[in-house]
Design an enzyme around this catalytic site. Sequence first.
Site, PDB file in Angstrom:
ATOM      1  N   CYS A 142       0.619  -1.098  -0.052  1.00  0.00           N
ATOM      2  CA  CYS A 142       0.163   0.091   0.027  1.00  0.00           C
ATOM      3  C   CYS A 142       0.753   1.421   0.126  1.00  0.00           C
ATOM      4  CB  CYS A 142      -0.927   0.075   1.179  1.00  0.00           C
ATOM      5  SG  CYS A 142      -2.016  -1.370   1.198  1.00  0.00           S
ATOM      6  N   HIS A 154      -2.994   6.991   2.322  1.00  0.00           N
ATOM      7  CA  HIS A 154      -3.577   6.002   1.645  1.00  0.00           C
ATOM      8  C   HIS A 154      -4.887   5.784   2.352  1.00  0.00           C
ATOM      9  CE1 HIS A 154      -3.839   1.774   0.945  1.00  0.00           C
ATOM     10  NE2 HIS A 154      -3.880   1.262   2.016  1.00  0.00           N
ATOM     11  N   ASN A 204     -10.040  -0.052   0.150  1.00  0.00           N
ATOM     12  CA  ASN A 204      -8.682  -0.255  -0.206  1.00  0.00           C
ATOM     13  C   ASN A 204      -8.344  -0.599  -1.222  1.00  0.00           C
ATOM     14  OD1 ASN A 204      -6.056  -0.408   0.441  1.00  0.00           O
ATOM     15  ND2 ASN A 204      -6.183  -1.218   2.482  1.00  0.00           N
TER      16      ASN A 204
HETATM   17  O1  UT7 Z   1      -3.794  -1.122   3.506  1.00  0.00           O
HETATM   18  C1  UT7 Z   1      -2.944  -1.663   4.552  1.00  0.00           C
HETATM   19  C2  UT7 Z   1      -3.415  -0.809   5.937  1.00  0.00           C
HETATM   20  N1  UT7 Z   1      -4.540  -1.535   6.372  1.00  0.00           N
HETATM   21  C3  UT7 Z   1      -5.207  -1.107   7.306  1.00  0.00           C
HETATM   22  O2  UT7 Z   1      -4.898   0.135   7.533  1.00  0.00           O
HETATM   23  C4  UT7 Z   1      -6.118  -1.902   8.232  1.00  0.00           C
HETATM   24  C5  UT7 Z   1      -5.881  -1.300   9.377  1.00  0.00           C
HETATM   25  N2  UT7 Z   1      -6.985  -2.200  10.537  1.00  0.00           N
HETATM   26  C6  UT7 Z   1      -8.219  -1.577  10.361  1.00  0.00           C
HETATM   27  O3  UT7 Z   1      -8.714  -0.937   9.472  1.00  0.00           O
HETATM   28  C7  UT7 Z   1      -9.073  -2.474  11.463  1.00  0.00           C
HETATM   29  O4  UT7 Z   1      -8.424  -3.141  12.548  1.00  0.00           O
HETATM   30  C8  UT7 Z   1     -10.314  -3.234  10.940  1.00  0.00           C
HETATM   31  C9  UT7 Z   1     -11.522  -2.485   9.923  1.00  0.00           C
HETATM   32  C10 UT7 Z   1      -9.555  -4.303  10.055  1.00  0.00           C
HETATM   33  C11 UT7 Z   1     -10.918  -4.131  12.174  1.00  0.00           C
HETATM   34  O5  UT7 Z   1     -11.484  -3.059  12.838  1.00  0.00           O
HETATM   35  P1  UT7 Z   1     -11.487  -3.137  14.485  1.00  0.00           P
HETATM   36  O6  UT7 Z   1     -12.132  -1.869  14.991  1.00  0.00           O
HETATM   37  O7  UT7 Z   1      -9.831  -3.301  14.694  1.00  0.00           O
HETATM   38  O8  UT7 Z   1     -12.200  -4.454  14.785  1.00  0.00           O
HETATM   39  P2  UT7 Z   1     -11.907  -5.655  15.573  1.00  0.00           P
HETATM   40  O9  UT7 Z   1     -10.778  -6.516  14.594  1.00  0.00           O
HETATM   41  O10 UT7 Z   1     -11.397  -5.472  16.925  1.00  0.00           O
HETATM   42  O11 UT7 Z   1     -13.153  -6.704  15.462  1.00  0.00           O
HETATM   43  C12 UT7 Z   1     -14.058  -6.116  16.477  1.00  0.00           C
HETATM   44  C13 UT7 Z   1     -15.333  -7.114  16.288  1.00  0.00           C
HETATM   45  C14 UT7 Z   1     -14.971  -8.757  16.485  1.00  0.00           C
HETATM   46  O12 UT7 Z   1     -15.891  -9.182  17.200  1.00  0.00           O
HETATM   47  P3  UT7 Z   1     -15.862  -9.665  18.745  1.00  0.00           P
HETATM   48  O13 UT7 Z   1     -14.485 -10.731  18.665  1.00  0.00           O
HETATM   49  O14 UT7 Z   1     -15.719  -8.384  19.122  1.00  0.00           O
HETATM   50  O15 UT7 Z   1     -17.052 -10.459  18.885  1.00  0.00           O
HETATM   51  C15 UT7 Z   1     -14.682  -9.221  14.897  1.00  0.00           C
HETATM   52  O16 UT7 Z   1     -15.108 -10.424  14.703  1.00  0.00           O
HETATM   53  O17 UT7 Z   1     -15.878  -7.104  14.864  1.00  0.00           O
HETATM   54  C16 UT7 Z   1     -15.893  -8.344  14.319  1.00  0.00           C
HETATM   55  N3  UT7 Z   1     -15.912  -8.049  12.810  1.00  0.00           N
HETATM   56  C17 UT7 Z   1     -16.944  -8.049  12.191  1.00  0.00           C
HETATM   57  N4  UT7 Z   1     -18.153  -8.012  12.258  1.00  0.00           N
HETATM   58  C18 UT7 Z   1     -18.931  -7.822  11.354  1.00  0.00           C
HETATM   59  C19 UT7 Z   1     -14.717  -8.356  12.117  1.00  0.00           C
HETATM   60  N5  UT7 Z   1     -14.905  -8.025  10.873  1.00  0.00           N
HETATM   61  C20 UT7 Z   1     -16.446  -7.869  10.698  1.00  0.00           C
HETATM   62  C21 UT7 Z   1     -17.289  -7.552   9.486  1.00  0.00           C
HETATM   63  N6  UT7 Z   1     -18.379  -7.650   9.731  1.00  0.00           N
HETATM   64  N7  UT7 Z   1     -16.663  -7.577   8.088  1.00  0.00           N
END
Ligand code: UT7
Length: 325
Positions: free
Chosen positions: A119, A252, A282
């Site tokens: 990225c 990005h 993204n």
């Molecule tokens: O391109 C390179 C750069 N990449 C990035 O910058 C990505 C950086 N990271 C992020 O943008 C975020 O960490 C994510 C968008 C990937 C995830 O967001 P988050 O706020 O960190 O969520 P999380 O991983 O802490 O997940 C929270 C909850 C989990 O459920 P529990 O364990 O709390 O019950 C996940 O299972 O959200 C759940 N979850 C979803 N729910 C519905 C994860 N993905 C989804 C989904 N739909 N698509």
Amino acid sequence: MRRYSRITGTGSYLPPRRVTNADLATELAGRGVETSDEWIVARTGIQARHFAAPEVTSSDLGAEAARRALEAAGRAASDIDLIIVATSTPDMVFPSAACILQRKLGVAGCAAFDVQAVCSGFVYALTVADAMIQSGAANKALVIGAEVFSRLLDFTDRTTCVLFGDGAGAVVLEASDTPGILASDLHADGQHVGILCVPGTVSGGQVLGDPLLKMDGQAVFKLAVGVLEDAARATLAKAGKTDADIDWLIPHQANIRIMQSTAKKLKLPLEKLVVTVDQHGNTSAASIPLALDASVRSGKIQRGDTLMLEGVGGGFTWGAVLLDF
Ligand code: UT7
């Protein structure tokens, strides 16, 4: 007299198939994977992304973006003496997407190669092209970010498959007596290879390892927020500028929360933050040139504006480029 490089034209291309969060949620439900428009918008800011048709490659998307950038610059493909394509989804193992794209533009002879910095690829490629122009090794470059990340997605993994899209953006970068690119700052830390990767490889006629994208989202999030501020500050310092000189921040486009946090750390009002992640998702190396071209064509970014471009991604890689447009 010092030689600089300057962007003389921008272009971009999105494949026609637009997939909204609701479309994706329906498709994923068919595979037993639960997600929702509400979750995706709240956690990422993404509303929709574009997916390329199966036969369409990164060089197809990149060539179309390049044609539009050439037209905007008033140049023909035959004027170009350097082509750099930033991509992590090249058409083949080799030759480079840049060589295939060169052929699609109907030209031959000029240097053409790919840059692989995931990225951060576009800021890496722009920095390399700038250095080659400053040194006299090139005069007129096409710098392109092109990706078909949909090919790498595991549609049973809701934590990653809702985040990415396909597309391409391009700029024509030309030698100039006036800047242009003011400063840049690139970094990598290979200790973090595992937090964002596609571990598979081709060997002995087979794909070895998993060829689908893996990401530890929270680890990437934490690293991204820190390094984006550092890279912006280092680039400003090199150029002898301050936060207040930035007219537009084009980070990005991965997650609106990371982008807004970077803008706040740089004390920029959110109106100065260019946002296309809502409509593109993204698109990895394509995200910055896509956002740049959209803002130029909408009239938001004007000639003379000072732009801070910032990339961060797999590697771990990060970097920034400050330029007068
Ligand atoms: O391109 C390179 C750069 N990449 C990035 O910058 C990505 C950086 N990271 C992020 O943008 C975020 O960490 C994510 C968008 C990937 C995830 O967001 P988050 O706020 O960190 O969520 P999380 O991983 O802490 O997940 C929270 C909850 C989990 O459920 P529990 O364990 O709390 O019950 C996940 O299972 O959200 C759940 N979850 C979803 N729910 C519905 C994860 N993905 C989804 C989904 N739909 N698509």
